[in-house]
Design a protein around this motif. Structure first.
Motif: not given
Length: 294
Positions: A127-139
C-alpha cells in the motif's frame, strides 16, 4: 552456499573429529559457535556472514588442518538483502549466531526449525500513500506442515538502504506474533508467528500479517523471494489516488547479484492498482514490481 557446505563436510570427515570436539577447539581459541550452527553450515542450511562467523571459519581452517582460504574462499559473494525475503533456510543460523539472550531462547523453542512447513500460496499487497512512500505490506499465505507438531513459523523482513528501519509486524486472524528480534545494523526483523492450532503432517493453515513500513524516501518497488518452489504467488501494489506512477512493470531476478529482467508493463486500473501473478515461483528468484514516478 553448497560449495562451502561441501568443503566443510569433507574437511570434517577427513579430520575424524566430531562437531563437539571441533566446538571445543574453537572455544579454546576464544571463538563461540553453537553445535547447531556448525551442523547447519555443514549441511548447507545456513552460511557464515557476520564478522564473528567469518572469524570462526578461519579458525576452522586451522583446526581442520586446511590451507588458509580453503573454506573462506568457497563462501562466494555475500547474499543480497531484498526487502521481502522468505529466507527460512537461513533464519535458524541468524538466531544461533546472535549473541543475545532472545536469540538463544528462540533457538531452543520446539518446532522452530527452518523446514517444518512449506508455503503453498502467497499473496502480498503493498500500500503506497499520498507521499509516494510505502505505508504497509499485507500478506496472506497458506502453509502446509511437513511433520506433526508444527505450531509456529519464522518470517523475516529486511529494509531498504533508505528505510529508517524494517518497521513493525502485526498478525491478523489465525495467528499471533510471538517473539521478535531486530538487528539494527542490518535493518533486519525476524519474528516468530504462532499458529492458532498445532498442525499434523499434511495439515494446512492460513497466515495473515501486516508489515508496517518505515520508509525514508519514495518507494519505487516491491518484491519477494522464496527458498523453495511456490505454486502461486500474487503481488499487488495499491497506489493512493494522489500518487499514481506514470509507469509500472514486473521484473524477475534469477540469481543473486544478477540483473533485473523486465517482464513487461503492468496495467494500472481505475482503482490505481497493479498486480503480478507468478505460477511455479522458483527458489532463489526474486519476483517484483517496479514503478516510475516521473
Amino acid at each position: 552456499m553448497a560449495e562451502f557446505a561441501d568443503a566443510l563436510s569433507k574437511a570434517v570427515e577427513a579430520s575424524g573429529l566430531s562437531l563437539e570436539r571441533i566446538q571445543h577447539h574453537l572455544e579454546l581459541r576464544g571463538v563461540q559457535v553453537s553445535l547447531s550452527t556448525l551442523s547447519y553450515w555443514r549441511r548447507g542450511r545456513s552460511r557464515p556472514e557476520r564478522p564473528e562467523s567469518l572469524a570462526a571459519v578461519a579458525a576452522l581452517e586451522e583446526i581442520l588442518r586446511l590451507e588458509p582460504g580453503a573454506l573462506t574462499g568457497s563462501l562466494g559473494e555475500k547474499r543480497p538483502r531484498g526487502r521481502w525475503v522468505e529466507r527460512a533456510a537461513a533464519l535458524e543460523g541468524i538466531w544461533q549466531e546472535a549473541a543475545i539472550d532472545l536469540g538463544r531462547a528462540i533457538a531452543r523453542v520446539d518446532k522452530l526449525m527452518p523446514y517444518p512447513a512449506k508455503y503453498l500460496s502467497v499473496r502480498d499487497l503493498a500500500v503506497i500513500g499520498p507521499d509516494r512512500r510505502e505505508i504497509e505490506m499485507r500478506t496472506s499465505s497458506v502453509i502446509e506442515a511437513f511433520e506433526d507438531g508444527v505450531d509456529r513459523i519464522l518470517v523475516a523482513r529486511t529494509a531498504d538502504e533508505t528505510d529508517h528501519s524494517p518497521g513493525e509486524i502485526l498478525a491478523e486472524k489465525s495467528c499471533r506474533v510471538g517473539r521478535v528480534r531486530r538487528d539494527s545494523e542490518h535493518k533486519l526483523l525476524v519474528a516468530e508467528i504462532i499458529l492458532d492450532r498445532v498442525l499434523r503432517a499434511g495439515d494446512t493453515a492460513l497466515i495473515d500479517l501486516r508489515y508496517i513500513s518505515d520508509p525514508g524516501a519514495d518507494s519505487v518497488y516491491a518484491d519477494r523471494s522464496f527458498v523453495r518452489p511456490l505454486r502461486d504467488y500474487v503481488l499487488e501494489v495499491e497506489f493512493h489516488p494522489d500518487a499514481v506512477p506514470v509507469r509500472c512493470y514486473g521484473y524477475v531476478r534469477s540469481e543473486p547479484g544478477g540483473p533485473d529482467v523486465d517482464t513487461g508493463d503492468l496495467w494500472i486500473g481505475t482503482t490505481a492498482a497493479a498486480h503480478l501473478v507468478v505460477h511455479e515461483a522458483q527458489p532463489g528468484c526474486v519476483y517484483g514490481i517496479k514503478w516510475e514516478w516521473e
